[in-house]
Design a protein around this motif. Structure first.
Motif, PDB file in Angstrom:
ATOM      1  N   VAL A 220       0.923  -1.235   0.039  1.00  0.00           N
ATOM      2  CA  VAL A 220      -0.066   0.224  -0.083  1.00  0.00           C
ATOM      3  C   VAL A 220       0.824   1.324   0.030  1.00  0.00           C
ATOM      4  O   VAL A 220       0.449   2.200  -0.383  1.00  0.00           O
ATOM      5  N   VAL A 221       1.956   1.267   0.373  1.00  0.00           N
ATOM      6  CA  VAL A 221       2.925   2.336   0.674  1.00  0.00           C
ATOM      7  C   VAL A 221       3.249   2.778  -0.841  1.00  0.00           C
ATOM      8  O   VAL A 221       3.416   4.089  -1.041  1.00  0.00           O
ATOM      9  N   VAL A 222       3.876   1.746  -1.314  1.00  0.00           N
ATOM     10  CA  VAL A 222       4.584   2.226  -2.760  1.00  0.00           C
ATOM     11  C   VAL A 222       3.363   2.483  -3.657  1.00  0.00           C
ATOM     12  O   VAL A 222       3.645   3.619  -4.370  1.00  0.00           O
ATOM     13  N   PRO A 223       2.440   2.043  -3.845  1.00  0.00           N
ATOM     14  CA  PRO A 223       1.227   2.824  -4.724  1.00  0.00           C
ATOM     15  C   PRO A 223       0.940   3.996  -4.123  1.00  0.00           C
ATOM     16  O   PRO A 223       0.220   4.926  -5.055  1.00  0.00           O
TER      17      PRO A 223
ATOM     18  N   PHE B  92      12.026  10.268  -1.596  1.00  0.00           N
ATOM     19  CA  PHE B  92      11.335   9.158  -0.619  1.00  0.00           C
ATOM     20  C   PHE B  92      12.463   8.371   0.068  1.00  0.00           C
ATOM     21  O   PHE B  92      13.259   7.633  -0.514  1.00  0.00           O
ATOM     22  N   LEU B  93      12.553   8.217   1.385  1.00  0.00           N
ATOM     23  CA  LEU B  93      13.353   7.186   1.823  1.00  0.00           C
ATOM     24  C   LEU B  93      12.584   6.208   2.570  1.00  0.00           C
ATOM     25  O   LEU B  93      11.820   6.415   3.534  1.00  0.00           O
ATOM     26  N   LEU B  94      12.570   4.888   2.030  1.00  0.00           N
ATOM     27  CA  LEU B  94      11.640   3.803   2.484  1.00  0.00           C
ATOM     28  C   LEU B  94      12.675   2.843   3.482  1.00  0.00           C
ATOM     29  O   LEU B  94      13.854   2.641   2.907  1.00  0.00           O
TER      30      LEU B  94
ATOM     31  N   ARG C  31      11.741  -3.214  -3.336  1.00  0.00           N
ATOM     32  CA  ARG C  31      11.955  -3.458  -4.924  1.00  0.00           C
ATOM     33  C   ARG C  31      10.990  -4.020  -5.732  1.00  0.00           C
ATOM     34  O   ARG C  31      10.652  -3.492  -6.778  1.00  0.00           O
ATOM     35  N   ALA C  32      10.422  -5.241  -5.514  1.00  0.00           N
ATOM     36  CA  ALA C  32       9.495  -5.782  -6.169  1.00  0.00           C
ATOM     37  C   ALA C  32       8.151  -4.867  -6.243  1.00  0.00           C
ATOM     38  O   ALA C  32       7.714  -4.816  -7.304  1.00  0.00           O
ATOM     39  N   HIS C  33       7.772  -4.272  -5.151  1.00  0.00           N
ATOM     40  CA  HIS C  33       6.641  -3.317  -5.355  1.00  0.00           C
ATOM     41  C   HIS C  33       6.878  -2.134  -6.255  1.00  0.00           C
ATOM     42  O   HIS C  33       6.121  -1.476  -7.166  1.00  0.00           O
ATOM     43  N   LEU C  34       8.012  -1.430  -6.116  1.00  0.00           N
ATOM     44  CA  LEU C  34       8.452  -0.368  -6.810  1.00  0.00           C
ATOM     45  C   LEU C  34       8.622  -0.663  -8.354  1.00  0.00           C
ATOM     46  O   LEU C  34       8.099   0.025  -9.273  1.00  0.00           O
TER      47      LEU C  34
ATOM     48  N   ASN D  87       6.395   1.088 -11.350  1.00  0.00           N
ATOM     49  CA  ASN D  87       7.137   1.699 -12.443  1.00  0.00           C
ATOM     50  C   ASN D  87       7.480   2.937 -11.928  1.00  0.00           C
ATOM     51  O   ASN D  87       7.342   4.193 -12.505  1.00  0.00           O
ATOM     52  N   LEU D  88       8.220   3.160 -10.720  1.00  0.00           N
ATOM     53  CA  LEU D  88       8.451   4.755 -10.094  1.00  0.00           C
ATOM     54  C   LEU D  88       9.947   4.723 -10.517  1.00  0.00           C
ATOM     55  O   LEU D  88      10.777   3.965 -10.596  1.00  0.00           O
TER      56      LEU D  88
END
Length: 142
Positions: free
Chosen positions: A9-12, A28-30, A38-41, A45-46
């Protein structure tokens, strides 16, 4: 990166922010499990040049008591995110995780250095028919 759903939910949410704002000058500092983030990024496509990842596998559980989180949370994604504010690497923390632990750890790490401050600020937003309503916790002087 804990919370009920973590990076899913955070990456979207980052993608939504960038869609609604120009994003210029924003970074953004995750904090969390780098592989999962990385999989969600990749799915969203960020742009990689505005996102830094700080790996940790340690998280504060949603049902963990704030006092426990303060004792056992060092090295967790929540703890590290607050440390980044203390060191000046980040300007603030946004968390979808354990709110009580967030407040307790923030008060422990950041201290309330400004006169009249007794606790960290908390902001919430609620969708409305006309947009979004923001609520900020009242200051001790209100």
């Amino acid at each position: 990166m804990g919370g009920d759903h973590g990076p899913s939910v955070v990456v979207p949410g980052i993608r939504s922010y960038l869609s609604a704002h120009d994003g210029e000058g924003v970074r953004f500092l995750l904090h969390g499990d780098e592989t999962q983030i990385r999989a969600h990024l990749a799915r969203c496509n960020l742009p990689a040049d505005i996102i830094d990842i700080r790996h940790t596998e340690k998280v504060v559980a949603m049902d963990e008591r704030p006092a426990q989180a303060m004792r056992r949370g060092k090295g967790s994604s929540l703890w590290n995110a607050i440390e980044a504010v203390k060191t000046g690497e980040a300007g603030g923390v946004v968390s979808a995780g354990n709110t009580g632990a967030l407040m307790a750890i923030a008060k422990l790490i950041l201290r309330m250095s400004a006169p009249g401050l007794e606790r960290p600020a908390i902001v919430a937003s609620w969708p409305t028919f006309k947009g979004c309503l923001l609520y900020t916790s009242p200051s001790p002087r209100d």
